[in-house]
Design a protein around this motif. Structure first.
Motif, PDB file in Angstrom:
ATOM      1  N   ASN A 106       0.825  -1.204   0.000  1.00  0.00           N
ATOM      2  CA  ASN A 106       0.000   0.000   0.000  1.00  0.00           C
ATOM      3  C   ASN A 106       0.863   1.259   0.000  1.00  0.00           C
ATOM      4  O   ASN A 106       0.572   2.221  -0.737  1.00  0.00           O
ATOM      5  CB  ASN A 106      -0.928   0.010   1.213  1.00  0.00           C
ATOM      6  CG  ASN A 106      -1.952   1.128   1.139  1.00  0.00           C
ATOM      7  OD1 ASN A 106      -2.779   1.161   0.240  1.00  0.00           O
ATOM      8  ND2 ASN A 106      -1.872   2.071   2.078  1.00  0.00           N
ATOM      9  N   ASP A 107       1.936   1.260   0.795  1.00  0.00           N
ATOM     10  CA  ASP A 107       2.863   2.399   0.821  1.00  0.00           C
ATOM     11  C   ASP A 107       3.472   2.617  -0.562  1.00  0.00           C
ATOM     12  O   ASP A 107       3.626   3.757  -1.018  1.00  0.00           O
ATOM     13  CB  ASP A 107       3.990   2.162   1.830  1.00  0.00           C
ATOM     14  CG  ASP A 107       3.509   2.170   3.269  1.00  0.00           C
ATOM     15  OD1 ASP A 107       2.457   2.782   3.541  1.00  0.00           O
ATOM     16  OD2 ASP A 107       4.181   1.543   4.123  1.00  0.00           O
ATOM     17  N   LEU A 108       3.836   1.519  -1.214  1.00  0.00           N
ATOM     18  CA  LEU A 108       4.427   1.584  -2.554  1.00  0.00           C
ATOM     19  C   LEU A 108       3.452   2.219  -3.543  1.00  0.00           C
ATOM     20  O   LEU A 108       3.831   3.098  -4.334  1.00  0.00           O
ATOM     21  CB  LEU A 108       4.799   0.173  -3.021  1.00  0.00           C
ATOM     22  CG  LEU A 108       5.284   0.022  -4.469  1.00  0.00           C
ATOM     23  CD1 LEU A 108       6.588   0.774  -4.685  1.00  0.00           C
ATOM     24  CD2 LEU A 108       5.456  -1.461  -4.826  1.00  0.00           C
ATOM     25  N   ILE A 109       2.197   1.797  -3.498  1.00  0.00           N
ATOM     26  CA  ILE A 109       1.185   2.332  -4.410  1.00  0.00           C
ATOM     27  C   ILE A 109       0.962   3.822  -4.158  1.00  0.00           C
ATOM     28  O   ILE A 109       0.861   4.616  -5.098  1.00  0.00           O
ATOM     29  CB  ILE A 109      -0.140   1.551  -4.271  1.00  0.00           C
ATOM     30  CG1 ILE A 109       0.051   0.111  -4.777  1.00  0.00           C
ATOM     31  CG2 ILE A 109      -1.262   2.228  -5.059  1.00  0.00           C
ATOM     32  CD1 ILE A 109      -1.133  -0.805  -4.516  1.00  0.00           C
ATOM     33  N   VAL A 110       0.910   4.204  -2.879  1.00  0.00           N
ATOM     34  CA  VAL A 110       0.722   5.618  -2.525  1.00  0.00           C
ATOM     35  C   VAL A 110       1.895   6.452  -3.030  1.00  0.00           C
ATOM     36  O   VAL A 110       1.713   7.545  -3.592  1.00  0.00           O
ATOM     37  CB  VAL A 110       0.565   5.778  -0.996  1.00  0.00           C
ATOM     38  CG1 VAL A 110       0.622   7.257  -0.612  1.00  0.00           C
ATOM     39  CG2 VAL A 110      -0.741   5.168  -0.530  1.00  0.00           C
ATOM     40  N   ALA A 111       3.119   5.927  -2.862  1.00  0.00           N
ATOM     41  CA  ALA A 111       4.323   6.655  -3.295  1.00  0.00           C
ATOM     42  C   ALA A 111       4.342   6.808  -4.816  1.00  0.00           C
ATOM     43  O   ALA A 111       4.676   7.887  -5.338  1.00  0.00           O
ATOM     44  CB  ALA A 111       5.571   5.921  -2.813  1.00  0.00           C
ATOM     45  N   THR A 160       1.748   6.722  -6.796  1.00  0.00           N
ATOM     46  CA  THR A 160       0.650   7.619  -7.153  1.00  0.00           C
ATOM     47  C   THR A 160       1.117   9.068  -7.090  1.00  0.00           C
ATOM     48  O   THR A 160       0.854   9.867  -8.003  1.00  0.00           O
ATOM     49  CB  THR A 160      -0.556   7.419  -6.209  1.00  0.00           C
ATOM     50  OG1 THR A 160      -1.088   6.104  -6.410  1.00  0.00           O
ATOM     51  CG2 THR A 160      -1.647   8.445  -6.485  1.00  0.00           C
ATOM     52  N   ALA A 161       1.848   9.405  -6.013  1.00  0.00           N
ATOM     53  CA  ALA A 161       2.355  10.767  -5.845  1.00  0.00           C
ATOM     54  C   ALA A 161       3.399  11.112  -6.904  1.00  0.00           C
ATOM     55  O   ALA A 161       3.401  12.222  -7.455  1.00  0.00           O
ATOM     56  CB  ALA A 161       2.962  10.917  -4.453  1.00  0.00           C
ATOM     57  N   LYS A 162       4.252  10.145  -7.227  1.00  0.00           N
ATOM     58  CA  LYS A 162       5.327  10.394  -8.181  1.00  0.00           C
ATOM     59  C   LYS A 162       4.809  10.484  -9.611  1.00  0.00           C
ATOM     60  O   LYS A 162       5.199  11.369 -10.382  1.00  0.00           O
ATOM     61  CB  LYS A 162       6.387   9.302  -8.077  1.00  0.00           C
ATOM     62  CG  LYS A 162       7.608   9.535  -8.958  1.00  0.00           C
ATOM     63  CD  LYS A 162       8.699   8.522  -8.673  1.00  0.00           C
ATOM     64  CE  LYS A 162       9.942   8.817  -9.514  1.00  0.00           C
ATOM     65  NZ  LYS A 162      11.033   7.838  -9.227  1.00  0.00           N
ATOM     66  N   ILE A 163       3.915   9.582  -9.977  1.00  0.00           N
ATOM     67  CA  ILE A 163       3.401   9.524 -11.351  1.00  0.00           C
ATOM     68  C   ILE A 163       2.326  10.580 -11.588  1.00  0.00           C
ATOM     69  O   ILE A 163       2.177  11.109 -12.688  1.00  0.00           O
ATOM     70  CB  ILE A 163       2.858   8.105 -11.653  1.00  0.00           C
ATOM     71  CG1 ILE A 163       4.023   7.101 -11.664  1.00  0.00           C
ATOM     72  CG2 ILE A 163       2.133   8.069 -12.998  1.00  0.00           C
ATOM     73  CD1 ILE A 163       3.595   5.643 -11.792  1.00  0.00           C
ATOM     74  N   GLY A 164       1.563  10.881 -10.542  1.00  0.00           N
ATOM     75  CA  GLY A 164       0.539  11.927 -10.674  1.00  0.00           C
ATOM     76  C   GLY A 164      -0.827  11.422 -11.085  1.00  0.00           C
ATOM     77  O   GLY A 164      -1.681  12.191 -11.525  1.00  0.00           O
ATOM     78  N   GLU A 165      -1.055  10.099 -10.968  1.00  0.00           N
ATOM     79  CA  GLU A 165      -2.360   9.508 -11.248  1.00  0.00           C
ATOM     80  C   GLU A 165      -2.724   8.538 -10.138  1.00  0.00           C
ATOM     81  O   GLU A 165      -1.848   7.944  -9.517  1.00  0.00           O
ATOM     82  CB  GLU A 165      -2.347   8.724 -12.576  1.00  0.00           C
ATOM     83  CG  GLU A 165      -2.447   9.570 -13.806  1.00  0.00           C
ATOM     84  CD  GLU A 165      -2.710   8.730 -15.048  1.00  0.00           C
ATOM     85  OE1 GLU A 165      -2.564   9.276 -16.141  1.00  0.00           O
ATOM     86  OE2 GLU A 165      -3.079   7.540 -14.932  1.00  0.00           O
TER      87      GLU A 165
END
Length: 289
Positions: free
Chosen positions: A120-125, A127-132
């Motif tokens: 979940n942390d990976l997905i959140v990170a 998401t923030a980096k990619i912008g989607e």
């Protein structure tokens, strides 16, 4: 009053004309499933597919290690992002993490450790980096015995992923069956898996079709049985004509190679997730006022 959204939904599911959809909904008091049956009985529409309009983007993939396999789908908002190396790397990290764990659900998978915290942390990170917005939509974990064989196939780079399990045979045959499932979109392995109420529903529709064609009752019954067999051939993997040799069905191909199809899982990215289309609804409203 039948609203435009319902007409648009029925049209998307059946491909029938707007006015036919409006009439079907009116005749069935707005019941979507009954309206689909009405259109089919009148010969206006074919059976609605399980999913008609795909909205979500992303990728699906299969990961195999010995007697264990994982098939999963991760969604993004755009197709462009799903081709991004950051996204594909994240997909692999999640797949490998699940493969090495005892997780069997999305909820359990999200708590698994990675080099960047939990999944979940990976997905959140990312998401923030990619912008989607990115999300792990679904997973299925499958185990097999030593006498069984896994097969997998990815279509369009992961827009469709299929995992098969065969008793006997070999990896090449199992992959052929997975390719078949990707191309021909079966819903079940055999007719034994089809819910009885669905078979009965199809039988009733076919009977109404035959009667509407003016066939005598005894002829109608024979036509129904013939159409039910055709229905099985369309939605059951083992009864479909084999794509590499149309003279035999999938069951025969596998049997000729010393095997039997045990399981098939097919993930198509975004299936069942419909996209809102306000302009389309407006168009419908303008034509049914």
């Amino acid at each position: 009053m039948i609203d435009a959204k319902s007409v648009a939904e029925l049209r998307a599911k059946t491909g029938a004309g707007m006015m036919d959809c409006k009439k079907a909904l009116t005749e069935t008091n707005g019941n979507m499933e009954a309206a689909i049956d009405y259109l089919r009985e009148k010969g206006i529409a074919k059976a609605a597919k399980k999913e008609s309009r795909i909205a979500a983007e992303g990728l699906a993939n299969v990961y195999i290690d010995g007697n264990k396999a994982v098939i999963l789908e991760v969604n993004s908002e755009t197709d462009f992002v799903s081709k991004n190396e950051e996204f594909t790397s994240m997909l692999d990290t999640i797949g490998e993490a699940i493969l090495k764990s005892d997780a069997t659900t999305v909820e359990e998978a999200l708590t698994l450790p990675t080099d960047e915290g939990t999944v979940n942390d990976l997905i959140v990170a990312k998401t923030a980096k990619i912008g989607e917005k990115l999300s792990l939509r679904r997973i299925e974990v499958v185990t097999k015995t030593d006498s069984e064989t896994f097969g997998s196939y990815l279509h369009m780079g992961g827009k469709i992923a299929v995992l098969t399990v065969l008793e006997g045979a070999n990896v090449e045959v199992a992959k052929d069956v997975a390719m078949q499932a990707a191309a021909m979109k079966p819903e079940y392995v055999t007719e034994d898996e089809i819910p009885e109420d669905r078979i009965e529903r199809e039988r009733n529709i076919f009977k109404e079709q035959a009667i509407n064609e003016g066939k005598p009752a005894e002829i109608a019954e024979k036509m129904v049985e013939g159409r039910i067999k055709k229905f099985f051939k369309e939605i059951c993997l083992v009864h479909q004509a084999f794509i590499k040799d149309g003279d035999i069905d999938v069951a025969t191909y596998v049997k000729n190679n010393g095997g039997k199809v045990e399981k098939m899982i097919r993930f198509e990215v975004g299936e069942g997730m419909e996209k809102r289309n306000d302009n389309f609804a407006e168009e419908v409203m303008n034509q049914i006022k």
